[in-house]
Design a protein around this motif. Structure first.
Motif, PDB file in Angstrom:
ATOM      1  N   GLY A 137       0.826  -1.201   0.000  1.00  0.00           N
ATOM      2  CA  GLY A 137       0.000   0.000   0.000  1.00  0.00           C
ATOM      3  C   GLY A 137       0.866   1.258   0.000  1.00  0.00           C
ATOM      4  N   CYS A 138       0.282   2.391   0.354  1.00  0.00           N
ATOM      5  CA  CYS A 138       1.028   3.653   0.388  1.00  0.00           C
ATOM      6  C   CYS A 138       0.313   4.603   1.327  1.00  0.00           C
ATOM      7  CB  CYS A 138       1.093   4.256  -1.021  1.00  0.00           C
ATOM      8  SG  CYS A 138       2.116   5.745  -1.114  1.00  0.00           S
ATOM      9  N   THR A 139       1.094   5.317   2.149  1.00  0.00           N
ATOM     10  CA  THR A 139       0.453   6.243   3.097  1.00  0.00           C
ATOM     11  C   THR A 139       0.059   7.551   2.418  1.00  0.00           C
ATOM     12  OG1 THR A 139       2.640   7.042   3.694  1.00  0.00           O
ATOM     13  CG2 THR A 139       1.634   5.439   5.186  1.00  0.00           C
ATOM     14  N   LEU A 140       0.622   7.791   1.240  1.00  0.00           N
ATOM     15  CA  LEU A 140       0.273   9.035   0.543  1.00  0.00           C
ATOM     16  C   LEU A 140      -1.043   8.800  -0.200  1.00  0.00           C
ATOM     17  CD1 LEU A 140       3.866   9.913  -0.527  1.00  0.00           C
ATOM     18  CD2 LEU A 140       2.494  10.979   1.251  1.00  0.00           C
ATOM     19  N   THR A 141      -1.691   9.882  -0.545  1.00  0.00           N
ATOM     20  CA  THR A 141      -3.054   9.708  -1.063  1.00  0.00           C
ATOM     21  C   THR A 141      -3.249  10.479  -2.367  1.00  0.00           C
ATOM     22  OG1 THR A 141      -3.646  11.535   0.403  1.00  0.00           O
ATOM     23  CG2 THR A 141      -4.165   9.314   1.189  1.00  0.00           C
ATOM     24  N   CYS A 142      -2.355  10.230  -3.317  1.00  0.00           N
ATOM     25  CA  CYS A 142      -2.506  10.898  -4.615  1.00  0.00           C
ATOM     26  C   CYS A 142      -3.876  10.503  -5.169  1.00  0.00           C
ATOM     27  CB  CYS A 142      -1.386  10.457  -5.558  1.00  0.00           C
ATOM     28  SG  CYS A 142       0.247  10.786  -4.858  1.00  0.00           S
ATOM     29  N   THR A 143      -4.613  11.498  -5.630  1.00  0.00           N
ATOM     30  CA  THR A 143      -6.035  11.253  -5.910  1.00  0.00           C
ATOM     31  C   THR A 143      -6.289  10.376  -7.133  1.00  0.00           C
ATOM     32  OG1 THR A 143      -5.972  13.441  -6.894  1.00  0.00           O
ATOM     33  CG2 THR A 143      -7.035  13.245  -4.740  1.00  0.00           C
ATOM     34  N   PHE A 144      -5.284  10.269  -8.022  1.00  0.00           N
ATOM     35  CA  PHE A 144      -5.488   9.493  -9.252  1.00  0.00           C
ATOM     36  C   PHE A 144      -4.926   8.069  -9.122  1.00  0.00           C
ATOM     37  CE2 PHE A 144      -1.547  11.690  -9.097  1.00  0.00           C
ATOM     38  CZ  PHE A 144      -0.644  10.710  -9.424  1.00  0.00           C
ATOM     39  N   CYS A 145      -4.395   7.733  -7.940  1.00  0.00           N
ATOM     40  CA  CYS A 145      -3.689   6.450  -7.780  1.00  0.00           C
ATOM     41  C   CYS A 145      -4.467   5.525  -6.859  1.00  0.00           C
ATOM     42  CB  CYS A 145      -2.287   6.696  -7.217  1.00  0.00           C
ATOM     43  SG  CYS A 145      -1.413   5.182  -6.774  1.00  0.00           S
ATOM     44  N   HIS A 146      -4.694   4.333  -7.343  1.00  0.00           N
ATOM     45  CA  HIS A 146      -5.491   3.398  -6.548  1.00  0.00           C
ATOM     46  C   HIS A 146      -4.738   2.864  -5.337  1.00  0.00           C
ATOM     47  CE1 HIS A 146      -8.817   0.110  -6.782  1.00  0.00           C
ATOM     48  NE2 HIS A 146      -8.923   0.878  -5.742  1.00  0.00           N
ATOM     49  N   THR A 147      -3.409   2.760  -5.460  1.00  0.00           N
ATOM     50  CA  THR A 147      -2.622   2.251  -4.327  1.00  0.00           C
ATOM     51  C   THR A 147      -2.860   3.103  -3.088  1.00  0.00           C
ATOM     52  OG1 THR A 147      -0.909   1.555  -5.874  1.00  0.00           O
ATOM     53  CG2 THR A 147      -0.296   1.616  -3.571  1.00  0.00           C
ATOM     54  N   GLY A 148      -3.001   4.426  -3.313  1.00  0.00           N
ATOM     55  CA  GLY A 148      -3.192   5.350  -2.199  1.00  0.00           C
ATOM     56  C   GLY A 148      -4.498   5.132  -1.442  1.00  0.00           C
ATOM     57  N   THR A 149      -5.407   4.346  -2.008  1.00  0.00           N
ATOM     58  CA  THR A 149      -6.682   4.107  -1.322  1.00  0.00           C
ATOM     59  C   THR A 149      -6.619   2.848  -0.454  1.00  0.00           C
ATOM     60  OG1 THR A 149      -7.619   2.752  -3.087  1.00  0.00           O
ATOM     61  CG2 THR A 149      -7.958   5.127  -3.260  1.00  0.00           C
ATOM     62  N   MET A 202       3.977  -0.629  -5.863  1.00  0.00           N
ATOM     63  CA  MET A 202       3.254  -0.047  -4.736  1.00  0.00           C
ATOM     64  C   MET A 202       4.219   0.677  -3.793  1.00  0.00           C
ATOM     65  SD  MET A 202       0.945  -3.336  -4.007  1.00  0.00           S
ATOM     66  CE  MET A 202       0.372  -2.893  -2.402  1.00  0.00           C
ATOM     67  N   GLY A 203       3.764   1.811  -3.278  1.00  0.00           N
ATOM     68  CA  GLY A 203       4.493   2.462  -2.194  1.00  0.00           C
ATOM     69  C   GLY A 203       5.384   3.614  -2.593  1.00  0.00           C
ATOM     70  N   GLU A 204       5.766   4.380  -1.599  1.00  0.00           N
ATOM     71  CA  GLU A 204       6.674   5.514  -1.797  1.00  0.00           C
ATOM     72  C   GLU A 204       8.065   5.068  -1.327  1.00  0.00           C
ATOM     73  OE1 GLU A 204       7.002   8.670  -3.140  1.00  0.00           O
ATOM     74  OE2 GLU A 204       8.985   8.282  -2.319  1.00  0.00           O
ATOM     75  N   PRO A 205       8.979   4.806  -2.261  1.00  0.00           N
ATOM     76  CA  PRO A 205      10.283   4.243  -1.875  1.00  0.00           C
ATOM     77  C   PRO A 205      11.052   5.110  -0.880  1.00  0.00           C
ATOM     78  CG  PRO A 205      10.159   4.595  -4.269  1.00  0.00           C
ATOM     79  CD  PRO A 205       8.825   4.939  -3.721  1.00  0.00           C
ATOM     80  N   THR A 236       9.774   8.879  -7.078  1.00  0.00           N
ATOM     81  CA  THR A 236       9.210   9.448  -5.852  1.00  0.00           C
ATOM     82  C   THR A 236       8.152  10.499  -6.178  1.00  0.00           C
ATOM     83  OG1 THR A 236       9.670  10.659  -3.816  1.00  0.00           O
ATOM     84  CG2 THR A 236      11.115  11.135  -5.689  1.00  0.00           C
ATOM     85  N   SER A 237       7.202  10.605  -5.279  1.00  0.00           N
ATOM     86  CA  SER A 237       6.175  11.632  -5.435  1.00  0.00           C
ATOM     87  C   SER A 237       6.695  12.977  -4.928  1.00  0.00           C
ATOM     88  CB  SER A 237       4.931  11.208  -4.669  1.00  0.00           C
ATOM     89  OG  SER A 237       5.279  10.978  -3.322  1.00  0.00           O
ATOM     90  N   GLY A 238       7.938  12.979  -4.406  1.00  0.00           N
ATOM     91  CA  GLY A 238       8.558  14.254  -4.035  1.00  0.00           C
ATOM     92  C   GLY A 238       8.894  14.415  -2.571  1.00  0.00           C
TER      93      GLY A 238
HETATM   94 FE1  SF4 Z   1       1.701   6.487  -3.259  1.00  0.00          FE
HETATM   95 FE2  SF4 Z   1       2.961   6.924  -5.600  1.00  0.00          FE
HETATM   96 FE3  SF4 Z   1       0.361   6.186  -5.539  1.00  0.00          FE
HETATM   97 FE4  SF4 Z   1       1.057   8.633  -4.733  1.00  0.00          FE
HETATM   98  S1  SF4 Z   1       1.290   7.776  -6.815  1.00  0.00           S
HETATM   99  S2  SF4 Z   1      -0.364   7.233  -3.695  1.00  0.00           S
HETATM  100  S3  SF4 Z   1       3.019   8.230  -3.757  1.00  0.00           S
HETATM  101  S4  SF4 Z   1       2.117   4.962  -4.863  1.00  0.00           S
END
Ligand code: SF4
Ligand code: SAH
Length: 408
Positions: A137-149, A202-205, A236-238
């Protein structure tokens, strides 16, 4: 199409009890294992070297195959440890050759039934790229990314990251003198199998910095898996404060998920932007260690219809990146159930790409790969339930006997 399902209730339950695997460990981790079974300190370095060679160069799965190690020590190792790889619970092969593996990681203790993650292999003419995950999963919540949900989030351990490459090489028949496991799809067109790795699963490295750094150490070690650091890209998302250390400590290629040229919009798409706005992010990029024309930064830009895809935004993108050795990667948005976004129309993507190209940037549009098996960006794991209903059912049965994975 699911082509192989190897999990059974019995094997998943067994995972809980089995011996810890040595596969994926760093040299220090192997040395600890040797200390645990009483190997004298002065002997350990040499033994680690032997184990390393057998595990990472030859990919052996049994201690007995380690013929340079005495029978006695092999027995001791086998009593306490295993050489297990994650269980491949489903393997899917797309019509375009993309492969997706659903893996359950070996248990790391009595209360862990092993994380379940996906990993995608994308063969191309001149390379084979493995897309690996750094977190569940991922703790970040980018609105277009399903992993973030996804609700369950934890960092993957170093061994779990390395194991993704080990599974890929195993399933692709890419270890010397080793037969691939039964049912594996071995490519028959020759050439390198996994030549590149991207941390775009998946995830923010950069939220799992130590785990990713140590895994890259194992993967690039020239006595073993031996992949060049320039063939590894961390996306990375930054996470601005970790970008410099990434260059210094890992020396890999860098990809930035930019996706917007104004803070207002980026705050919405990539909420981490509120903490690290575009200006700070680009400053960190300008200072990325080793940056040069031969080592450019990739800027990823997902094409969202009517949101970030205008001509003016393309021009602003070019302006913002001025002076940074860069590549721009336009990613057609991959929709998922319940998303409010749509992918930009093809002619819009082309127009956007042309503006970027005319400004002197290579601007490849990332061809969606593996769409038929939902292996495309942002779709990892998200549709697993639907696709591998049978594997799920089996694992659910096993879970009844095993405690659930807790969020860390
Ligand atoms: Fe996480 Fe990357 Fe998805 Fe953003 S785009 S929610 S950082 S996996
Ligand atoms: N967390 C890291 C790496 C994993 S995401 C990051 O955000 O960079 C890998 C890439 O896939 C990122 O560029 C991300 O923005 C993109 N992505 C996520 N969801 C997507 C979707 N639904 N369609 C297209 N690209 C997506």
């Amino acid at each position: 199409m699911i082509v192989s399902v190897s999990a059974t209730a019995a094997s998943a339950a067994e995972t809980v009890l089995r011996r810890l695997s040595l596969v994926g460990r760093t040299r220090a981790g192997l040395s600890e294992a040797l200390a645990e079974i009483g190997v004298p300190e002065k002997e350990r370095r040499m033994r680690v070297g032997q184990l390393w060679n057998w595990i990472y160069h030859y990919g052996v799965r049994e201690f007995d195959a380690m013929t340079t190690i005495s029978k006695g020590l092999r027995g001791q190792l086998a009593e306490r440890f295993s050489l297990d790889l994650p269980t491949v619970t489903a393997e899917q092969v797309s019509t375009d050759g993309t492969r997706k593996w659903l893996m359950r990681m070996p248990s790391t203790g009595p209360h862990d039934r092993g994380a379940e993650i996906e990993c995608v292999y994308i063969p191309e003419v001149d390379r084979g790229t493995l897309c690996v995950s750094s977190q569940v999963g991922c703790t970040l919540t980018c609105t277009f990314c399903h992993t973030g949900t996804q609700r369950l989030v934890r960092n993957l351990k170093t061994e779990e990251i390395v194991a993704q490459l080990m599974v890929a090489r195993d399933r692709l028949g890419d270890f010397p003198n080793r037969q691939p496991p039964e049912g594996a799809f071995v490519p028959n067109d020759g050439g390198r199998f996994v030549s590149n790795i991207v941390f775009m699963g998946m995830g923010e490295p950069l939220y799992n910095f130590d785990g990713v750094r140590d895994a890259i150490g194992v993967i690039t070690d020239d006595q073993g898996l031996s992949l060049g650091r320039r063939r590894i890209t961390v996306s990375t998302s930054g996470v601005v404060p970790q970008i410099g250390p990434l260059g210094e400590e890992m020396g890999t290629m860098l990809a930035i998920s930019l996706h917007a040229v104004r803070d207002e919009l980026r705050n919405e798409l990539v909420p981490l932007n509120k903490k690290y706005p575009i200006k700070d992010l680009l400053e960190a990029c300008r200072n990325y260690p080793g940056l040069s024309n031969a080592k450019r930064i990739t800027f990823e830009y997902v094409m969202l219809k009517g949101v970030n895809d205008s001509d003016a935004e393309a021009r602003e993108l070019v302006r913002l990146l001025k002076g940074i050795p860069a590549k721009i990667n336009l990613i057609p948005f991959n929709p998922w159930p319940g998303t409010k976004y749509e992918c930009s129309d093809w002619d819009r993507i082309e127009r956007f790409s042309e503006i970027v190209f005319r400004a002197g940037y290579a601007s490849p549009v990332r061809t969606p790969r593996g769409r038929d098996i939902l292996a495309a960006c942002g779709q990892l794991k998200s549709e697993t339930e639907k696709l591998s209903a049978r594997a799920r059912l089996m694992l659910d049965e096993a879970q009844a006997a095993a405690p659930a994975v807790a969020a860390e």
